[in-house]
Write a protein that holds these residues in place. Structure first.
Motif, mmCIF file in Angstrom:
data_model
loop_
_atom_site.group_PDB
_atom_site.id
_atom_site.type_symbol
_atom_site.label_atom_id
_atom_site.label_comp_id
_atom_site.label_asym_id
_atom_site.label_seq_id
_atom_site.Cartn_x
_atom_site.Cartn_y
_atom_site.Cartn_z
ATOM 1 N N HIS A 1597 0.841 -1.188 0.000
ATOM 2 C CA HIS A 1597 0.000 0.000 0.000
ATOM 3 C C HIS A 1597 0.879 1.241 0.000
ATOM 4 N N LYS A 1598 0.393 2.271 -0.696
ATOM 5 C CA LYS A 1598 1.115 3.530 -0.710
ATOM 6 C C LYS A 1598 0.843 4.327 0.554
ATOM 7 N N ASN A 1599 -0.394 4.312 1.020
ATOM 8 C CA ASN A 1599 -0.799 5.106 2.169
ATOM 9 C C ASN A 1599 -1.163 4.194 3.338
ATOM 10 N N LYS A 1600 -1.790 4.782 4.340
ATOM 11 C CA LYS A 1600 -2.097 4.056 5.567
ATOM 12 C C LYS A 1600 -3.096 2.939 5.311
ATOM 13 N N ILE A 1601 -2.870 1.805 5.986
ATOM 14 C CA ILE A 1601 -3.774 0.663 5.933
ATOM 15 C C ILE A 1601 -4.759 0.798 7.090
ATOM 16 N N ASN A 1602 -6.056 0.761 6.764
ATOM 17 C CA ASN A 1602 -7.091 0.935 7.788
ATOM 18 C C ASN A 1602 -7.754 -0.366 8.197
ATOM 19 N N SER A 1607 -8.255 -14.507 5.918
ATOM 20 C CA SER A 1607 -9.433 -15.155 5.364
ATOM 21 C C SER A 1607 -9.109 -16.623 5.105
ATOM 22 N N GLU A 1608 -10.084 -17.318 4.559
ATOM 23 C CA GLU A 1608 -9.880 -18.737 4.265
ATOM 24 C C GLU A 1608 -8.920 -18.920 3.104
ATOM 25 N N ASN A 1609 -8.520 -20.168 2.889
ATOM 26 C CA ASN A 1609 -7.624 -20.541 1.790
ATOM 27 C C ASN A 1609 -6.297 -19.796 1.858
ATOM 28 N N ASN A 1610 -5.864 -19.517 3.085
ATOM 29 C CA ASN A 1610 -4.542 -18.905 3.283
ATOM 30 C C ASN A 1610 -4.426 -17.572 2.548
ATOM 31 N N LEU A 1611 -5.486 -16.760 2.662
ATOM 32 C CA LEU A 1611 -5.501 -15.446 2.041
ATOM 33 C C LEU A 1611 -5.480 -14.369 3.111
ATOM 34 N N LEU A 1612 -5.048 -13.206 2.674
ATOM 35 C CA LEU A 1612 -4.965 -12.042 3.554
ATOM 36 C C LEU A 1612 -5.637 -10.879 2.854
ATOM 37 N N LEU A 1613 -6.465 -10.139 3.578
ATOM 38 C CA LEU A 1613 -7.196 -9.009 3.027
ATOM 39 C C LEU A 1613 -6.697 -7.725 3.670
ATOM 40 N N SER A 1614 -6.650 -6.649 2.871
ATOM 41 C CA SER A 1614 -6.234 -5.343 3.397
ATOM 42 C C SER A 1614 -6.916 -4.238 2.609
ATOM 43 N N GLY A 1615 -7.175 -3.134 3.293
ATOM 44 C CA GLY A 1615 -7.756 -1.953 2.656
ATOM 45 C C GLY A 1615 -7.167 -0.703 3.276
ATOM 46 N N GLY A 1616 -7.002 0.337 2.463
ATOM 47 C CA GLY A 1616 -6.310 1.513 2.980
ATOM 48 C C GLY A 1616 -6.796 2.808 2.384
ATOM 49 N N ASP A 1617 -6.057 3.870 2.719
ATOM 50 C CA ASP A 1617 -6.405 5.212 2.282
ATOM 51 C C ASP A 1617 -6.303 5.397 0.777
ATOM 52 N N ASP A 1618 -5.589 4.514 0.091
ATOM 53 C CA ASP A 1618 -5.497 4.641 -1.364
ATOM 54 C C ASP A 1618 -6.748 4.140 -2.075
ATOM 55 N N GLY A 1619 -7.768 3.720 -1.299
ATOM 56 C CA GLY A 1619 -9.042 3.300 -1.868
ATOM 57 C C GLY A 1619 -9.070 1.878 -2.384
ATOM 58 N N SER A 1620 -8.044 1.107 -2.114
ATOM 59 C CA SER A 1620 -7.965 -0.249 -2.646
ATOM 60 C C SER A 1620 -8.282 -1.276 -1.575
ATOM 61 N N VAL A 1621 -8.888 -2.368 -2.012
ATOM 62 C CA VAL A 1621 -9.040 -3.575 -1.203
ATOM 63 C C VAL A 1621 -8.225 -4.655 -1.906
ATOM 64 N N ARG A 1622 -7.233 -5.166 -1.210
ATOM 65 C CA ARG A 1622 -6.292 -6.089 -1.837
ATOM 66 C C ARG A 1622 -6.374 -7.461 -1.182
ATOM 67 N N SER A 1641 -11.338 6.529 0.360
ATOM 68 C CA SER A 1641 -10.482 5.733 1.234
ATOM 69 C C SER A 1641 -11.293 4.588 1.804
ATOM 70 N N CYS A 1642 -10.698 3.426 1.797
ATOM 71 C CA CYS A 1642 -11.307 2.278 2.463
ATOM 72 C C CYS A 1642 -10.949 2.377 3.948
ATOM 73 N N THR A 1643 -11.925 2.666 4.774
ATOM 74 C CA THR A 1643 -11.672 2.978 6.179
ATOM 75 C C THR A 1643 -11.816 1.776 7.098
ATOM 76 N N CYS A 1644 -12.497 0.729 6.674
ATOM 77 C CA CYS A 1644 -12.643 -0.463 7.508
ATOM 78 C C CYS A 1644 -12.966 -1.651 6.611
ATOM 79 N N LEU A 1645 -12.760 -2.826 7.138
ATOM 80 C CA LEU A 1645 -12.855 -4.037 6.343
ATOM 81 C C LEU A 1645 -13.369 -5.162 7.223
ATOM 82 N N ALA A 1646 -14.192 -6.040 6.632
ATOM 83 C CA ALA A 1646 -14.702 -7.200 7.365
ATOM 84 C C ALA A 1646 -14.895 -8.343 6.388
#
Length: 1934
Positions: A1597-1602, A1607-1622, A1641-1646
């Motif tokens: 991420h370029k900016n702050k991660i919020n 997650s399942e299948n050995n995955l990791l989720l992240s979202g941040g101020d750059d507006g991306s969910v990765r 900005s993606c401010t929270c994730l579930a």
């Protein structure tokens, strides 16, 4: 009707009776005389300073003229060759005061919302020769010509305000006529008068009906018979329709009437043609780009632009009569291209004399280059920063601001407002004597202050801005008290009248804020004593006062002030000290129910009945402790015994605070039953004041202390300590940032120079100190006393080291030599003594009687020591002489007579000061206010200035800045800052603030501050940077061995014991060599040996042959002092006095075989320093247009992207942390995801070995590109800014910045094989911009950022510093070693800075010397040369040169340099000259990489990588060499700039790629086929030019991660101020998927519940899941209030919902996945359906405060009284938690529990929380809560509270079951799935891992910021932590 008296015009001078000066003010040199030419009395205003010589109408600023005429007429004549200024304060209809100024001092029109400045162009008289030339000038502004005429200026104020400010004119408030001018009169009128108009013409044309009339006789000048008015006088009307430039200026136009053409002009005269609008030109966009660019350049280019090098070859021919009549005047005409076409020819052809011969166009001259008006810049040159002091005339007034954030107190003549949170001071300056009283309105908008003394005045200030609104001058002297009414509409003051009686004065201040008026309401004279007076809070017309033997009630009635005494009975003989009204009664209560309190010196507290005028209750406070020990005992009035002497008191609704002579501050309840709280002070408490909330008490003492007592915590903090007597002297210790001061209060105090807080206090009760000086190297100070004793004190050890009493009188001078080896002293009886400061007892070396002049008036600077340490100057042996003596034994060298030339007024010397060594001057200030400058070597008078001050006592202090640019003098209670050269029109600026004469002035060593002392200690900020000094061609050298020996002696004084010089050696020079040139006077400041060289005597010019230069090496003393000095290194003093070479030797570079114990041998090496290459020297030409100087202490932040900027952080790494041994640690760092895109050049890759490393936060990741395995280098605590790898890949070097200057930035040296840090280097203060290894890996160069700009060279054998230099004039952006040499490198930076550096190495005793070894040593020197810029890149004053941002070598002598404008310049490194440049990009070139015949450029905004073929550039370079002879550099640059478009030039772009951001780093192989680049988007790309492919290697991420979670299948989720969910794959850390939302900005994730869970299986029967997915759904909340649902399996967005109008701050799926709960920043919780997207429920229980976290769980058969399958909770920032149970299939949701956790009323830092202020919640630690996975009945809570703990709360039992302690406040919280561990992230960069049941914990470091997120994996085997954009994955080892 009120303005009829102003019709038709107002004769202002006559109406205000100017000759009597009763309604007007004159200041300075103003005189009146009869002028025969105008036949009347005129007023002549002279003086060099317009601000000090003027006529002001009306008399004071508080009055108003009220002149409503729209036309302002001024009859005046400018003084020849001088500048004048006129100020008009004009009121508008909306009550705004506008200042309209015009002057020939102004160069151009300037405008603000309240000020208009118009340039005035003075025209010479017709027939006067310069008048013809003046007509041809474009800019005629400047001093008045030699011959001027009487002028009538007509200024249309209504038109002016309307046109320039869009406001309506109302009236003229004041007129100020400043020097230099002669004024006949001033008129105002509503009529427009025309001097060329007759009455008959006006009537015939009907002009009088339009307000146009002939000029009246009173306003006109006398005109003789047969003469025309315009032939004799000037007429100027403004605004006018003149076409002369500048248009917004006041100047003489062609005389014409309103109805006719210009007088004497023809019909087709161009001067009468109004300016016409030029239609815009069009560009055919259908043409190609190059054609359009060429066309635009032609359109926008000036018709006749100035050439780069214009040389005037011939002066115009002047007429013979002109040269004979004006032999002393010099007029220069130059640059014909800047004139209007034909204008000179046409104008001169109409004259009777031909001034210029008609010549070809290139030889014509059109401009008269007048000397511009010069003054000291900037204005002001300094500002007041801090004052150490409290009190002065009063110690009783210390107030709180209305919001309680600041305290207000007097410090002599200044009122200080101290901001408690920051310690910043702001000042109310304007009083001329000590401030004796203060009062502040209840709303804090107005502040009143009064000054004591014979000129007592009351000033009313606007508190927010510090502006003085009004001044009251009624009292004659001794103003003692002022008091504002509660609403601020009435002000009361008490002082003395002319007969010594007390006078009470009442002002009406209701109009002071808007109209700046305070009117006198009433006053009364009385014989009763009044100490304090207070206006009643319930009635502005009633007051109460107290004093000696009386308490009185005052009332204003019918315009008079009356008083009545309170019946005191037996208490009449008593001294009452303070009075205050009770505040408990309601405001609307009757006055009869009011009480007020008074206190006395006898310890009595009186309650007075206001209505009955008698005593209601009397109490006496006694200092007797009662048995319970609660406080002071209270006795009735009839009890006897000693009492408390009360000085002050203050009340609120609950408490009363008193201050007494016993030093106690006491807090009482209102019944005075006991003391609630008390605090002891060092002296009597004279001021006590409760804050508005009653939680803090402000206390002031008569000893100058000011402090605050915090009532809840009972903690006392001292705000200010100060001297109570006059500060006689002070001295600065630059190494320890300390300042020592001595005062007449018999104390010696040591202060912290940064905070000005007192550190030490040495008292001398029997003797009074009068002089003090700090040791230049040690923490030791020497102090002189009135008795003649000289004592040496160790500050660190607080002990006496030595004492001497050789002096018999008051010590008047005390000074250490610069090297600290000697201490010089003298006394008022003429005795001087020298002490050996190198011995512990300070043995006396010599005592001489009658050496210095007698008297104490020379204290504390009776003697001064030169910066080189070789001379001592003092006044003596008489007052009329100054002696310069040898510092070795005080033998006389030069004696100077300063008695003056006039026998009637004999002068004497007062103050002395040596200039910096290079200037070589001694400045002497005399009793007759003269300032004289002498040559220190021979006593030759260089300059003499007079009237430097007005005081009869003369100058009281003098100091010279270390750069030699400024001189500061003290006198007349003011400080003057002078230009050292004294070459300006106005050479000084005056600063007020002192109420007494200044005792001493001293510039800080870095020149950025000025310290002054007198009644207090003042710290001033200098607002200038050091100016540049042009280099001087050639070299200077010692002429013979005698002079060289003198240099060696100087070096021995500075710290060496032996010097070695070669015998008679020639010192050749290069005529074309050009070195960077710091100021010649700054060598002392640049060297850590202070003044180790007396360069003015040993370096003489000499004629030598071209060749080499010889540096003089001054080795380092080993100190590392880089706190205050601009440069801390030592100096290669080359034979050029304006060129320095800087070096700091390491320990191995010294030969200690012959040195004694503790001594360091100094060797002076005259070896040649520059390579004997004539080709290289020929290219380095001096550019006279560029000036060079030593860098200032701090540059402004560069605007280029390439320069590294540290990310701002508020908290550092926790000092208290508990880390387990590696074999017992519960976590192990497993993976790092992301790349630190904020760094620069923080990635290295070596293609031969495959070594690949990059920075991620403060961790360096070493990754195997084949296997993907990561290894980590951990040792930094801040983010890694840059990396450098040795060519053999054995050593990696990394740098990280400092955090808030608590510690210097670190450079870590890593072993790449063992991954161990071998060494940590600390040399830079802030951060490191560049790191680079030399080609042979022997040396490492590091460069500091823009705040330091120091270049340091390290030897890689043991990484010792071998050389350093700050000879850099701009911030450095990039650095590169020459790949074809081993000791040369290049740096580029701001303002076109391109520096070529040469590291010289001189070995001794061993041929193989890598920095020295046994039996041999090495000396290293750094020389620097700056290349000349071509004119296309050099810029101008208005448009400075573009910054150079990147560079790359190509071939043996070609260097590519990228600029911030997208150009790439090509340089020949043999000649250091640019031979071509082209535009490679449209934005900044962030990176250049060159291999063989290929070049890669990276653009900032375009994100483009471009590959260029540059094989033919070397041929172009060879052509430029052959073309070099006899042609200017401008012609060469123009030719090659043209040739760059030639298709045969060999420059073509081969390929182009685009990446996702600006390039921050790049590494490529030897063929430039493949490489790795990093971008500011957080990505590392693999680039293959051969295959034209780009592969993402590392993502982040370029900016702050919020939000981040597993997650399942050995995955990791992240979202941040750059507006991306990765979506990330845990196996290889690669980014698998990305959902991007622009501009949000993606401010929270579930993440939804697992698809295999029973809850999801059960709900499928209700049809809740329509999207079958192998992976759970993901939902994200965004800053625009939307919620988006994503399907990872199908890679699509399913739904977009908008349940909130504000930012979504928390989000969670329900435990069964049927609903989505989201919380916003407004506290609303929305329940939305993931199936339909509808919001089914909105919960507003938390409304008003943001939701911080949410969680959901299944009930698991827990009985809550309600049957429902799921639970969920939401937390708000106000520490409230709501717990809900829900059955979404039945649309059921009900509140189960509501939790509120208590917290203190203060912030974590101790600051008070304002009531009803919700903004503070965002500054507190967040509220975090989660259901325990083991037991859903338990809620685990972490948040701000009374203690740092984790709470375990039971829902069913409704109580906290247990707590677990924390060491820091938590930022994030998570619980492992099996409930065995808790992870807590804290702001102090720690991850805490706690045992869920026992509470034991371990701390883990690694992040560069606060750990904002933490999450366990679904299996509980891994832990994810996030800090800003860093993601770490930890493996659980437990």
């Amino acid at each position: 009707m009120d303005n009829l008296w102003q019709s038709p015009f107002v004769n202002v001078f006559k109406y205000f009776n100017l000759p009597s000066w009763k309604k007007a003010t004159r200041e300075g040199d103003v005189s009146s005389h009869m002028d025969k030419s105008v036949k009347g009395t005129v007023y002549k205003i002279n003086g060099c300073v317009p601000a000090g010589n003027y006529i002001l109408l009306p008399k004071t600023n508080s009055q108003s003229l009220g002149l409503t005429g729209r036309y302002f007429y001024l009859l005046f004549k400018p003084t020849p060759s001088k500048h004048f200024v006129v100020h008009l304060d004009v009121a508008t209809t909306d009550n705004l005061i506008i200042r309209v100024s015009f002057s020939n001092l102004f160069k151009s029109f300037k405008s603000t919302s309240t000020w208009l400045q118009f340039p005035f162009v003075c025209s010479p008289s017709p027939g006067y020769t310069p008048s013809y030339a003046a007509e041809a000038l474009r800019d005629q502004s400047g001093p008045a010509p030699m011959v001027t005429r009487w002028t009538v200026l007509c200024l249309d104020l209504q038109h002016t305000l309307s046109m320039y400010l869009n406001r309506r004119f109302h009236y003229i408030k004041s007129i100020r006529l400043c020097a230099n001018m002669t004024v006949k009169n001033v008129f105002t009128s509503d009529n427009l008068y025309d001097p060329g108009l007759t009455m008959s013409d006006a009537k015939r044309e009907g002009l009088m009906s339009h307000g146009i009339c002939p000029l009246p006789r009173d306003m006109s000048y006398p005109v003789g018979k047969g003469e025309l008015w315009h032939d004799c006088y000037e007429w100027i009307r403004f605004p006018s329709d003149s076409t002369k430039k500048p248009f917004d200026s006041m100047q003489v136009c062609s005389p014409k009437s309103k109805f006719g053409k210009a007088a004497g002009s023809s019909e087709n005269d161009e001067s009468t043609i109004p300016p016409r609008r030029i239609l815009p030109r069009t560009v055919d966009v259908s043409k190609c780009v190059s054609d359009r660019v060429s066309m635009i350049n032609k359109i926008t280019a000036p018709k006749q632009g100035p050439k780069y090098d214009n040389v005037t070859k011939e002066l115009p021919h002047m007429s013979s009569d002109y040269s004979s009549n004006h032999p002393d005047e010099v007029h220069v005409y130059a640059h014909p291209d800047e004139m209007g076409r034909g204008s000179v020819k046409e104008r001169l052809a109409s004259g009777k004399e031909k001034l210029m011969k008609q010549k070809p166009k290139k030889e014509m001259f059109s401009e008269d280059v007048s000397r511009p008006y010069k003054s000291l810049e900037p204005d002001p040159v300094m500002k007041l920063k801090k004052i150490v002091g409290f009190g002065g005339a009063t110690y009783q007034d210390a107030l709180w601001s209305s919001d309680g954030s600041s305290v207000v107190y007097p410090c002599h003549a200044v009122v200080v407002v101290l901001k408690l949170a920051t310690g910043q001071q702001r000042f109310f300056i304007g009083h001329t004597d000590k401030v004796s009283c203060l009062s502040l309105t209840s709303n804090g908008s107005l502040l009143a202050s009064g000054q004591t003394g014979p000129m007592s005045t009351v000033r009313v200030w606007k508190f927010s801005s510090g502006e003085c609104l009004a001044i009251g001058k009624v009292h004659v002297h001794s103003l003692a008290c002022v008091s504002f009414s509660s609403k601020g509409t009435v002000l009361c003051g008490v002082g003395k009248d002319g007969q010594g009686k007390n006078m009470v004065v009442i002002w009406n201040t209701s109009r002071v804020a808007k109209h700046r008026e305070m009117t006198l309401v009433a006053k009364a004279h009385t014989d009763v004593d009044i100490t304090r007076i207070v206006i009643a809070p319930f009635d502005d017309t009633r007051m109460a006062s107290c004093g000696q033997d009386n308490i009185r009630i005052w009332r204003i009635k019918e315009g008079s002030l009356r008083s009545a005494p309170v019946a005191l009975g037996e208490y009449t003989s008593m001294e009452f000290t303070d009075i205050c009204f009770e505040t408990a009664a309601h405001v609307d209560a009757e006055p009869e129910s009011r009480l007020f309190y008074a206190c006395s010196k006898s310890g009595f507290i009186f309650e007075v009945d206001y209505s009955k005028l008698n005593l209601h209750h009397v109490r006496r406070l006694l200092p007797i402790k009662n048995k319970s020990g609660k406080g002071t005992k209270i006795k009735d009035a009839e009890d006897s015994g000693g009492s408390i002497s009360i000085n002050s008191m203050h009340l609120n609704e609950t408490f009363c605070v008193t201050g007494s002579d016993d030093g106690y501050l006491r807090l009482w309840p209102l019944d005075f039953a006991y003391v609630y709280l008390e605090a002891a002070h060092e002296g009597p408490v004279t001021a006590s004041r409760l804050s508005g909330d009653g939680l803090k008490i402000l206390a002031g003492t008569s000893t100058g202390n000011l402090g605050i007592l915090d009532v809840p915590s009972r903690q006392y903090s001292t705000l200010m300590r100060s001297h109570t007597g006059r500060v006689s002297c002070f001295s600065v210790d630059p190494h320890h940032q300390q300042l020592a001061s001595v005062s007449e209060d018999h104390t010696i105090r040591v202060w912290d120079l940064n905070t000005l807080q007192q550190l030490y206090d040495f008292s001398a009760t029997d003797e009074c100190p009068c002089c003090v000086t700090y040791h230049p190297k040690k923490q030791i100070l020497a102090c002189g006393f009135l008795s003649g004793a000289v004592r040496v004190i160790s500050v660190e050890g607080t002990c006496l080291l030595a004492e001497h009493r050789h002096l018999r009188g008051q010590v008047t001078g005390l000074a250490y030599s610069p090297d600290g080896s000697k201490l010089f002293s003298c006394c008022s009886l003429g005795i001087a003594a020298v002490y050996d400061a190198s011995t512990p007892d300070y043995n006396s070396l010599r005592v001489i009687a009658g050496l210095v002049a007698r008297g104490d008036k020379f204290s504390p600077q009776a003697l001064v020591v030169s910066p080189c340490g070789r001379r001592v100057a003092f006044v003596g042996p008489t007052d009329f002489t100054v002696t310069i003596a040898d510092a070795m034994g005080l033998d006389e060298l030069v004696r100077i007579d300063v008695s003056g030339l006039s026998a009637s007024n004999v002068d004497s010397a007062l103050r002395l000061s040596f200039s910096p060594t290079k200037l070589g001057h001694l400045l002497v200030a005399t009793a007759n206010n003269r300032l004289m400058k002498y040559e220190a070597k021979n006593g030759k008078l260089v300059y003499e200035g007079t009237h430097i001050h007005r005081s009869p006592s003369g100058c009281s202090a003098i100091s010279i800045s270390s750069c030699g640019q400024f001189v500061a003098t003290g006198g007349d209670k003011t400080i003057k800052i002078w230009d050292y050269s004294m070459s300006l029109d106005i050479n000084f600026q005056v600063f007020i603030g002192h109420s007494e004469n200044v005792s001493k002035i001293h510039f800080s060593p870095d020149g950025m501050n000025l310290i002054s002392s007198g009644e207090a200690i003042y710290l001033w900020d200098m607002l200038v940077k050091r100016s540049a000094t042009p280099p001087i061609e050639g070299r200077m050298m010692p002429k013979d061995l005698e002079e060289a020996t003198a240099l060696v002696q100087t070096l021995e004084i500075a710290g060496g014991s032996e010097a070695v010089l070669p015998f008679k050696q020639s010192f050749p020079r290069s005529n074309t060599a050009k070195s960077i040139s710091p100021r010649s006077d700054d060598i002392d400041a640049l060297s850590s040996i202070h003044g180790g060289s007396d360069a003015e005597e040993v370096l003489k010019p000499s004629r030598v042959k071209p060749g080499r230069q010889a540096p003089i090496i001054i080795p380092s003393t080993g100190r590392d002092d880089y706190d205050l000095f601009p440069s801390k290194e030592n100096v290669y003093a080359s034979t050029d006095p304006h060129s320095i070479l800087v070096v700091e030797n390491g320990s191995k570079a010294m030969n200690n075989s012959h040195s004694g114990a503790g001594d360091t041998q100094t060797r002076v090496n005259m070896a040649n320093s520059i390579k004997n290459s004539e080709e290289r020297d020929r290219g380095r030409k001096a550019n006279p247009a560029r000036h060079h100087s030593a860098p200032p202490a701090k540059f402004s932040e560069p605007a280029v992207f390439t320069h590294y900027r540290q990310r701002e952080k508020t908290q550092g790494l926790a000092k208290r942390r508990y880390t387990a041994p590696p074999n017992q640690a519960g976590l192990n760092l497993k993976s790092v995801i992301g790349y630190n895109c904020n760094g620069r050049n923080n990635m290295v890759w070596y293609p031969d070995t495959g070594f690949f490393a990059y920075a991620a936060g403060c961790v360096i990741v070493v990754e195997d590109l084949n296997s993907g395995e990561q290894k980590y280098l951990q040792g930094h605590t801040e983010e890694v800014s840059c990396l450098a790898l040795q060519h053999d890949c054995q050593v990696l070097v990394s740098a990280s910045p400092a955090f808030q200057l608590d510690s210097p930035c670190h450079i870590c040296v890593w072993d790449t094989q063992t991954h161990v840090c071998r060494r940590v280097l600390s040399r830079h203060r802030f951060s490191v911009q560049c790191l680079a290894f030399s080609r042979d890996d022997r040396f490492l160069v590091s460069v500091g950022d823009y705040r330091e700009c120091i270049v340091v060279v390290w030897e890689t054998r043991d990484f010792q510093q071998v050389a350093s230099s700050s000879a850099v004039e701009a911030p450095v952006h990039s650095l590169l070693w020459d790949p074809f040499t081993v000791n040369e490198f290049v740096t580029v930076g701001d303002a076109g800075s391109l520096l070529f550096w040469l590291l010289e190495e001189n070995g001794r005793g061993n041929a193989d010397v890598r920095g020295g070894g046994e039996g041999g040593a090495c000396e290293y020197g750094l020389s620097v040369q700056e290349a000349e810029l071509p004119w296309e890149l050099a810029g101008s004053e208005r448009h400075p040169a573009a910054a150079f941002t990147s560079l790359a070598y190509n071939g043996e002598s070609i260097l590519f340099v990228g600029t911030e404008t997208g150009k790439v310049a090509v340089w020949d490194t043999r000649r250091n000259s640019c031979f071509m440049h082209w535009e490679a990009d449209t934005s900044e070139i962030t990176k250049l990489v060159s291999r063989h015949s290929r070049l890669m450029t990276a653009g900032h905004n375009s994100h483009a990588l471009r590959l260029w073929s540059v094989g033919g550039i070397s041929d172009l370079k060879d052509d430029s060499n052959s073309f070099n002879g006899g042609v200017t550099s401008n012609a060469r640059a123009s030719r090659y700039n043209t040739n760059q478009h030639n298709k045969h030039s060999g420059l073509t772009m081969e390929d182009e790629m685009t990446v996702d951001g600006a390039v921050t780093c790049a590494q490529f192989d030897d063929m430039l086929d493949m490489g790795i680049v990093g971008t500011d988007a957080g990505t590392l790309w693999y680039i293959n030019w051969a295959e034209r492919t780009s592969i993402r290697l590392v993502s982040g991420h370029k900016n702050k991660i919020n939000g981040a979670l597993f997650s399942e299948n050995n995955l990791l989720l992240s979202g941040g101020d750059d507006g991306s969910v990765r979506v990330w794959s845990m196996k290889n850390r690669e980014q698998a998927l990305q959902f991007q939302v622009l501009d949000q900005s993606c401010t929270c994730l579930a993440c939804g519940p697992s698809s295999s869970s029973s809850a999801v299986s059960d709900r499928r029967q209700y049809g809740a899941v329509e999207h079958d997915s192998d992976l759970p759904l993901v939902v994200g909340g965004y800053s625009d209030g939307t919620v988006r649902l994503f399907n990872i399996t199908k890679v699509e967005m399913l739904l977009k919902m908008h349940p909130h109008a504000v930012t979504v701050t928390a989000i969670v799926f329900s435990a069964d996945g049927m609903m989505i709960m989201s919380g916003g920043s407004d506290g609303l919780v929305a329940v939305s359906s993931p199936t339909t997207g509808m919001t089914v429920r909105v919960i507003s229980d938390h409304k008003g405060v943001a939701i911080s976290s949410m969680d959901a769980a299944l009930t698991k058969d827990i009985d809550f009284g309600v049957t429902a399958p799921t639970l969920w909770l939401s937390c708000s920032m106000d520490r409230r938690i709501s717990v809900w149970t829900a059955d979404w299939s039945k649309d059921f949701c009900e509140l189960v529990d509501w939790l509120t956790f208590p917290a203190p009323a203060v912030m974590p830092d101790g600051s008070r929380i304002k009531k009803n202020d919700t903004s503070h919640f965002y500054q507190l630690p967040p509220t975090l809560a989660k259901f325990s996975p083991e037991d859903v009945d338990t809620i685990v809570y972490c948040g701000y509270g009374m203690d740092k703990v984790i709470h375990f709360y039971s829902i069913t039992k409704r109580k906290v079951m247990r707590t677990v302690s924390l060491t820091h406040w938590g930022l994030s919280l998570d619980i492992s799935p099996d409930s065995s561990l808790i992870s807590v992230g804290v702001g102090e960069r720690l991850l805490k891992l706690l045992d869920y049941h026992e509470g034991s914990f371990q701390d883990f470091t690694g992040h560069s910021g606060g750990v904002s997120l933490t999450s366990f994996s679904l299996s509980g085997a891994s832990l994810l932590t996030v800090s800003h954009n860093e993601m770490f994955i930890w493996e659980l080892m437990l």
